[in-house]
Scaffold this active site. Structure first.
Site, PDB file in Angstrom:
ATOM      1  N   ASN A  59      46.700   0.169  48.929  1.00 49.42           N
ATOM      2  CA  ASN A  59      46.105   1.223  48.115  1.00 49.42           C
ATOM      3  C   ASN A  59      47.054   2.390  47.865  1.00 49.42           C
ATOM      4  OD1 ASN A  59      45.360   1.212  51.043  1.00 49.42           O
ATOM      5  ND2 ASN A  59      44.846   3.342  50.557  1.00 49.42           N
TER       6      ASN A  59
ATOM      7  N   CYS B  77      43.392  12.916  55.095  1.00 51.62           N
ATOM      8  CA  CYS B  77      43.461  14.299  55.530  1.00 51.62           C
ATOM      9  C   CYS B  77      42.831  14.430  56.900  1.00 51.62           C
ATOM     10  CB  CYS B  77      42.668  15.196  54.587  1.00 51.62           C
ATOM     11  SG  CYS B  77      43.283  15.165  52.923  1.00 51.62           S
TER      12      CYS B  77
ATOM     13  N   THR C 114      17.745  -3.256  53.312  1.00 49.64           N
ATOM     14  CA  THR C 114      17.173  -3.646  52.025  1.00 49.64           C
ATOM     15  C   THR C 114      18.258  -3.639  50.964  1.00 49.64           C
ATOM     16  OG1 THR C 114      15.039  -2.752  52.628  1.00 49.64           O
ATOM     17  CG2 THR C 114      15.480  -2.972  50.270  1.00 49.64           C
TER      18      THR C 114
ATOM     19  N   GLY D 237      33.448  -1.026  50.613  1.00 55.00           N
ATOM     20  CA  GLY D 237      34.636  -1.592  51.238  1.00 55.00           C
ATOM     21  C   GLY D 237      34.726  -1.269  52.719  1.00 55.00           C
ATOM     22  N   THR D 238      34.364  -0.055  53.071  1.00 50.47           N
ATOM     23  CA  THR D 238      34.488   0.358  54.467  1.00 50.47           C
ATOM     24  C   THR D 238      33.596  -0.495  55.360  1.00 50.47           C
ATOM     25  OG1 THR D 238      35.025   2.602  53.794  1.00 50.47           O
ATOM     26  CG2 THR D 238      34.223   2.311  56.048  1.00 50.47           C
TER      27      THR D 238
ATOM     28  N   GLN E 187      41.729  -3.195  46.303  1.00 54.29           N
ATOM     29  CA  GLN E 187      42.571  -2.726  45.194  1.00 54.29           C
ATOM     30  C   GLN E 187      43.019  -3.866  44.287  1.00 54.29           C
ATOM     31  OE1 GLN E 187      43.180   0.439  44.444  1.00 54.29           O
ATOM     32  NE2 GLN E 187      42.356   1.420  46.274  1.00 54.29           N
TER      33      GLN E 187
ATOM     34  N   GLY F   4      32.754  -1.865  45.078  1.00 54.37           N
ATOM     35  CA  GLY F   4      32.247  -1.691  43.718  1.00 54.37           C
ATOM     36  C   GLY F   4      32.967  -0.636  42.908  1.00 54.37           C
ATOM     37  N   HIS F   5      33.189   0.522  43.530  1.00 57.46           N
ATOM     38  CA  HIS F   5      33.652   1.652  42.707  1.00 57.46           C
ATOM     39  C   HIS F   5      35.130   1.591  42.358  1.00 57.46           C
ATOM     40  CE1 HIS F   5      35.507   4.415  45.839  1.00 57.46           C
ATOM     41  NE2 HIS F   5      34.909   3.525  46.603  1.00 57.46           N
TER      42      HIS F   5
HETATM   43  C1  LIG Z   1      42.260  -0.762  50.380  1.00 54.67           C
HETATM   44  C2  LIG Z   1      40.940  -0.095  50.556  1.00 54.67           C
HETATM   45  N1  LIG Z   1      40.075  -0.547  51.471  1.00 54.67           N
HETATM   46  C3  LIG Z   1      38.871   0.018  51.666  1.00 54.67           C
HETATM   47  C4  LIG Z   1      38.468   1.104  50.941  1.00 54.67           C
HETATM   48  C5  LIG Z   1      37.137   1.713  51.204  1.00 54.67           C
HETATM   49  O1  LIG Z   1      36.199   1.270  50.262  1.00 54.67           O
HETATM   50  P1  LIG Z   1      34.834   2.081  50.034  1.00 54.67           P
HETATM   51  O2  LIG Z   1      35.227   3.364  49.395  1.00 54.67           O
HETATM   52  O3  LIG Z   1      34.026   1.221  49.123  1.00 54.67           O
HETATM   53  O4  LIG Z   1      34.188   2.249  51.353  1.00 54.67           O
HETATM   54  C6  LIG Z   1      39.345   1.633  49.986  1.00 54.67           C
HETATM   55  C7  LIG Z   1      38.970   2.832  49.207  1.00 54.67           C
HETATM   56  O5  LIG Z   1      39.495   3.917  49.411  1.00 54.67           O
HETATM   57  C8  LIG Z   1      40.606   1.021  49.787  1.00 54.67           C
HETATM   58  O6  LIG Z   1      41.470   1.510  48.895  1.00 54.67           O
END
Ligand SMILES: Cc1ncc(COP(=O)(O)O)c(C=O)c1O
Lengths: 356, 387
Positions: B155, B329, B241, B70-71, B183, B204-205
């Site tokens: 989130n 944090c 990759t 996600g990041t 989310q 994914g997670h």
């Molecule tokens: C709303 C939201 N965006 C982005 C992320 C980041 O995703 P990732 O952990 O896959 O980098 C999170 C996870 O904490 C999230 O809750």
């Protein structure tokens, strides 16, 4: 009995081994790192009980290896108020404070202990090198590392809730044990100096907070022999950095004899004039196995961290302790603690107000 | 006793089906970019994953750009779209005040280090971005808006945004619209093609897949400037990759999470409402944060007056309840959540907050565990006070 113990973990080797031992002894241990600065980069790494980001990580890693929960408590405001401001204020008043001692008194065994008790803990464990047996404090067997002096201000109530798992060990043993336990901090350098002064320049730190204030340096007769940029930069017994214009008549080095904050005057004189035998100390704490000495009690006294030990007689009079040394001591500074011992056992302490 | 894991918004257990396909693929050799048979076999896994993710989320396979999570997807959307639009003369970035740091920080970085002008869209007390807020910000000077980013669901407090309506406002002026749906996927109906958004982040997670993998859905014709340069494996927009085992697990998780979404939503809503009811019973002055109705089904976010979130967390952990303060944090010291502050909470209320987030493995026993201990824990934390 299984206790719920809060282990204060600085990120150093001592507190890591202390936490490991107490956990291994079967207690229910939670590690807590105290964040003492709002701006952690500015503190010294490895400094005692203090927090660079690296120290916080080291502490957490150690807690993970030991297998205990770990939290960071934000104590920055309390620390700033009770330790940093107190440190500056004491210097401004012409006294020489000991911030580690104040941190034990006000942060670890007051703010943290109180919060821990409220949250259901029974005790606070730290990695201090000192022994506690039945609530009585005594010296570590490792003479060089002994920290009973900076704990001597704790009250009986505070000591009753304190656990020092390293009490019987030397530092060398602690390092060995850390390595054996797989704690990565095993060879982290020892802390030193004042943790909240990042560059170690106490004088510069005080100057930034108190501003420069030029004043006279006088000799015992009152004659001006030089000038200074702020009386707070000096400690009784100090010889270096006086920059006196005129040599003494006898050609001997001169020492700071007293600091007078109101007139901003430093008095200097020969070493012999530094010698004192009569010390008055205030805010007494009686925390040992003997009763308050209303009659002179033969004991020993330590007048600064890692300082010499002097034979003396101590007597409590009102809110003051009068200490008479058998042989003179030098460099006795107001603001430092006088910690009284019987043998290796701490019996009490008080803050030095005057010495003559 | 097994702890009650109520931190599914942080990460949720992998689905057994995802573990199975992922572990099966771990033993296979082949780079999806290679031309030989091993490469072709791997490419097939990757492309099937792409088709599966596309199918589950209402996108075309060509609209799926795989990322490391996600990041990275948020960074690619914000930085990449900004750079592309900057070349056309637009320099304003409109982001909601309640975005995850993965979206907020790239925007502020562009503002601090480059010439972006970041305009933070205010939210109401429930954390909602009102369409009129966005409309006013856009209409001040539509030609200069590089992109708009508003997350699908928050989130921390779980508030769901009116994404299609917001996207339409941007579209009326030809402005690309990004949404972080990390989310939302698997918890709410998320259909890329019908939502009107140009870029959508998935991780994914959070859906029962592995960590370290995710996707940015990019509508046709939306071409961010790359953040990662290299082999150009993903539409020349993202290099590296492709991680075939993770993508197989990811795609399986997305597919199943979406298939079960309606059922999950109904079940979690019921459990979550029961949790809220029971926490209110035990702690009558508790404050529920976020939109009371339009929120993620598994999210319950509270402020406990007179308590410190950290103390609550520690006491609950000791009682076998795993949850979160939901906020970031700094050197391990909890900072008051920017989300709650944006919603008008003061720092003390923000610090006394906890998020319980339920997911596919949550049960009534988890909820009952919280109900059993929360009263005592709050009382104890109150005694310890705010410092
Ligand atoms: C709303 C939201 N965006 C982005 C992320 C980041 O995703 P990732 O952990 O896959 O980098 C999170 C996870 O904490 C999230 O809750």
């Amino acid at each position: 009995m299984r206790l719920r113990v809060l282990a204060a973990m600085s990120g150093g080797v001592d507190s890591a081994v202390a936490a490991a031992r107490i956990a291994e002894a079967g207690h229910d241990v939670t590690g807590v790192h105290l964040a003492l600065s709002a701006n952690p980069q500015s503190y010294r790494t490895g400094a005692r009980g203090c927090c660079t980001i690296e120290d916080a990580r080291d502490a957490r890693r150690a807690a993970d290896v030991i297998g205990i929960p770990f939290y960071v408590w934000d104590m920055a405001e309390r620390f700033h108020r009770d330790v940093v401001e107190d440190f500056v204020g004491e210097y401004a008043a012409g006294r020489t404070p000991n911030p580690c001692l104040r941190c034990n008194e006000k942060i670890k065994f007051e703010a943290v202990l109180e919060r821990a008790l409220a949250l259901g803990f029974d005790a606070v464990a730290t990695g201090h090198h000192a022994r506690i047996v039945d609530g009585v404090l005594s010296r570590s067997p490792d003479e060089g590392k002994d920290q009973s002096y900076v704990l001597g201000v704790l009250t009986r109530e505070q000591l009753a809730r304190a656990i020092f798992p390293l009490g019987d060990s030397t530092k060398a043993r602690v390092r060995e044990e850390a390595a054996r336990r797989g704690l990565m901090v095993a060879d982290k350098p020892d802390s030193h100096d004042v943790c909240f002064i990042a560059d170690g320049d106490t004088r510069g730190f005080l100057e930034r907070r108190l501003g420069a204030a030029q004043g006279p340096i006088v000799d015992e007769s009152g004659q001006v022999v030089g000038s200074h940029e702020g009386a707070y930069g000096f400690t009784v017994g100090q010889r270096k950095g006086l920059r006196i214009d005129r040599p003494a008549a006898d050609g001997r080095p001169r020492y700071v004899l007293s600091i007078e904050p109101v007139s901003n005057t430093i008095t200097v004189g020969p070493r012999s004039a530094l010698e004192v035998t009569a010390i008055v100390a205030e805010r007494p704490v009686w925390n040992g196995p003997v009763a308050e000495p209303y009659e002179p009690l033969a004991c020993t006294v330590q007048l600064r961290a890692h300082g010499e030990v002097y034979a003396c007689r101590a007597r409590l009079s009102g809110e003051e302790v009068h200490i008479t040394l058998d042989a003179p001591a030098t460099g006795v500074a107001a603001g430092q603690a006088a910690v009284l011992y019987l043998g290796d056992t701490v019996i009490g302490s008080a803050t030095i107000s005057t010495a003559a | 006793m097994k702890p009650a894991y109520l931190d599914h918004a942080a990460t949720t257990p992998m689905l057994p089906e995802a573990i199975e396909v992922m572990t099966a693929q771990l033993g296979q050799v082949g780079n999806a970019s290679s031309l030989h048979a091993a490469g072709r076999r791997t490419r097939r896994v990757v492309e099937e994953a792409r088709e599966s993710v596309a199918g589950a989320l209402g996108a075309r396979p060509s609209e799926v750009v795989f990322t490391s999570g996600g990041t990275e997807a948020d960074n690619l959307a914000i930085k990449g779209l900004y750079w592309a639009r900057r070349a056309q003369g637009a320099n304003r970035i409109l982001v909601s005040a309640v975005e995850h740091h993965a979206a907020l920080d790239p925007a502020h970085w562009l503002g601090d280090r480059q010439d972006a002008v970041v305009e933070v869209l205010d939210v109401d007390e429930f954390g909602r971005v009102h369409p009129r807020t966005l409309r006013a910000a856009v209409e001040r000077d539509p030609g200069t808006v590089a992109l708009v980013s508003v997350m699908w669901a928050n989130n921390e407090v779980g508030t769901v945004q009116a994404v299609p309506e917001l996207a339409e406002i941007a579209h009326a002026h030809g402005i690309p619209f990004h949404t972080d749906a990390v989310q939302a996927v698997g918890k709410l109906p998320v259909v890329f093609s019908g939502s009107g958004v140009d870029a959508l982040t998935v991780s994914g997670h959070k859906v029962g897949g592995p960590m370290g993998v995710g996707a940015l859905l990019l509508a046709r014709g939306v071409d961010p400037v790359p953040v990662l340069h290299g082999g150009g494996q993903e539409r020349d927009v993202r290099s590296g990759t492709l991680d075939a085992p993770s993508l197989a697990g990811f795609a399986t998780a997305v597919r199943i999470a979406v298939e079960r979404q309606a059922e999950t939503r109904a079940r979690l809503t019921e459990l979550r409402d029961d949790l809220i009811r029971k926490v209110r019973q035990a702690v009558p002055d508790v404050i529920l944060n976020g939109d009371p109705a339009d929120r993620l089904p598994g999210n319950a976010h509270f402020s406990f007056p007179g308590c410190e979130g950290d103390a609550l967390l520690m006491l609950l952990d000791a009682k076998g309840v795993e949850c979160s303060t939901g906020s970031a944090c700094s050197a391990g010291v909890a900072q008051p959540s920017h989300v709650l502050l944006a919603m008008g909470a003061d720092a003390v209320r923000a610090r006394g907050s906890l998020r319980f987030s339920l997911g596919h493995t949550s049960t009534q026993a988890d909820v009952d565990r919280v109900a059993e201990v929360i009263g005592g824990v709050v009382e104890r934390a109150r005694r310890a006070g705010l410092t």
